[in-house]
Design a protein around this motif. Structure first.
Motif: not given
Length: 250
Positions: A206-208, A197-198, A210-219
């Motif tokens: 970086x977390x994004x 899923x992610x 998985x389906x579209x590669x859109x960034x969620x957050x920077x660690x």
């Protein structure tokens, strides 16, 4: 000096080498020499007094010893030394006057040791009781910290078994994890990653989605990525991400 001896208790005593030392044998300095001084500063007389262990004398102070002396070595075996209550001169040398006390060796405090043991037993009982009654999902989250992603392949009985073993083996860590509000969120993030899923970037920064590669957050630098993601899930933005992930996992 006399104040120390006035509160002296006649009993067997045990000593151990400090700093993790446990050689097969270790000989402690037991008589004064120029190369290895063995002196005690007596505050009642403001003088340096020479020390020496003689098995046929009642005092470890040379100026209080009389007649011929029988000198003996003081030897620790495997880092330990037991001294019976009959050897008062040696006990007082080790427990009261030796300059290396607290540096090379310490006396085992039975009261303190018993207190520590009781505290550990109470923590173990509390941890095992909690492990027995804990919800499976929370238990899985705790166990994942200990054994990693292999917990996903375990049955509920295996998880319960390993939880109890973990609680008994390391009760303090178990209790700490059980009371850590981020543990379940960390487990949630790992499961989302395992389910595709992610995704976490190769550099683990970086977390994004998985389906579209859109960034969620920077660690943040030097943080565990899943611990950081767990904290992120508690933010306003993260709450919405959590709800979305939950739907995808279900």
């Amino acid at each position: 000096m006399k104040e120390k001896e006035n509160t002296w208790e006649i009993k067997d005593r045990n000593y151990y080498l400090t700093n993790g030392l446990s050689p097969l044998t270790y000989t402690l300095t037991s008589k004064h020499t120029r190369r290895f001084p063995l002196l005690y500063f007596d505050t009642t007389t403001n003088t340096q007094r020479e020390l020496r262990y003689a098995s046929n004398q009642n005092s470890p102070f040379v100026d209080e010893q009389k007649g011929a002396v029988t000198l003996e070595h003081v030897i620790f075996q495997d880092g330990l030394l037991s001294v019976s209550k009959e050897k008062q001169s040696l006990q007082k040398l080790l427990s009261l006057y030796h300059p290396l006390r607290g540096k090379k060796y310490r006396e085992i405090d039975e009261v303190s040791a018993a207190g520590d043991e009781l505290e550990t037993l109470e923590a173990e009982y509390q941890a095992i009781s909690l492990a027995r009654d804990i919800e499976l999902e929370h238990g899985e989250a705790i166990l994942r910290v200990e054994i990693g992603s292999s917990v996903s392949k375990m049955s509920s009985k295996e998880i319960k078994r390993d939880l109890l073993l973990f609680a008994r083996k390391n009760p303090y860590l178990f209790l700490e994890l059980a009371n850590d509000e981020n543990v379940e969120l960390r487990n949630f993030a790992i499961k989302a990653s395992e389910a595709g899923v992610i995704k976490l970037s190769n550099d683990q920064r970086t977390f994004a989605w998985a389906s579209n590669g859109k960034k969620l957050m920077t660690v943040p630098f030097d943080e565990n990525p899943y611990s950081a993601f767990a904290v992120y899930l508690k933010t306003d933005e993260g709450v919405e991400v959590y709800k979305s992930i939950q739907k995808k996992l279900n």
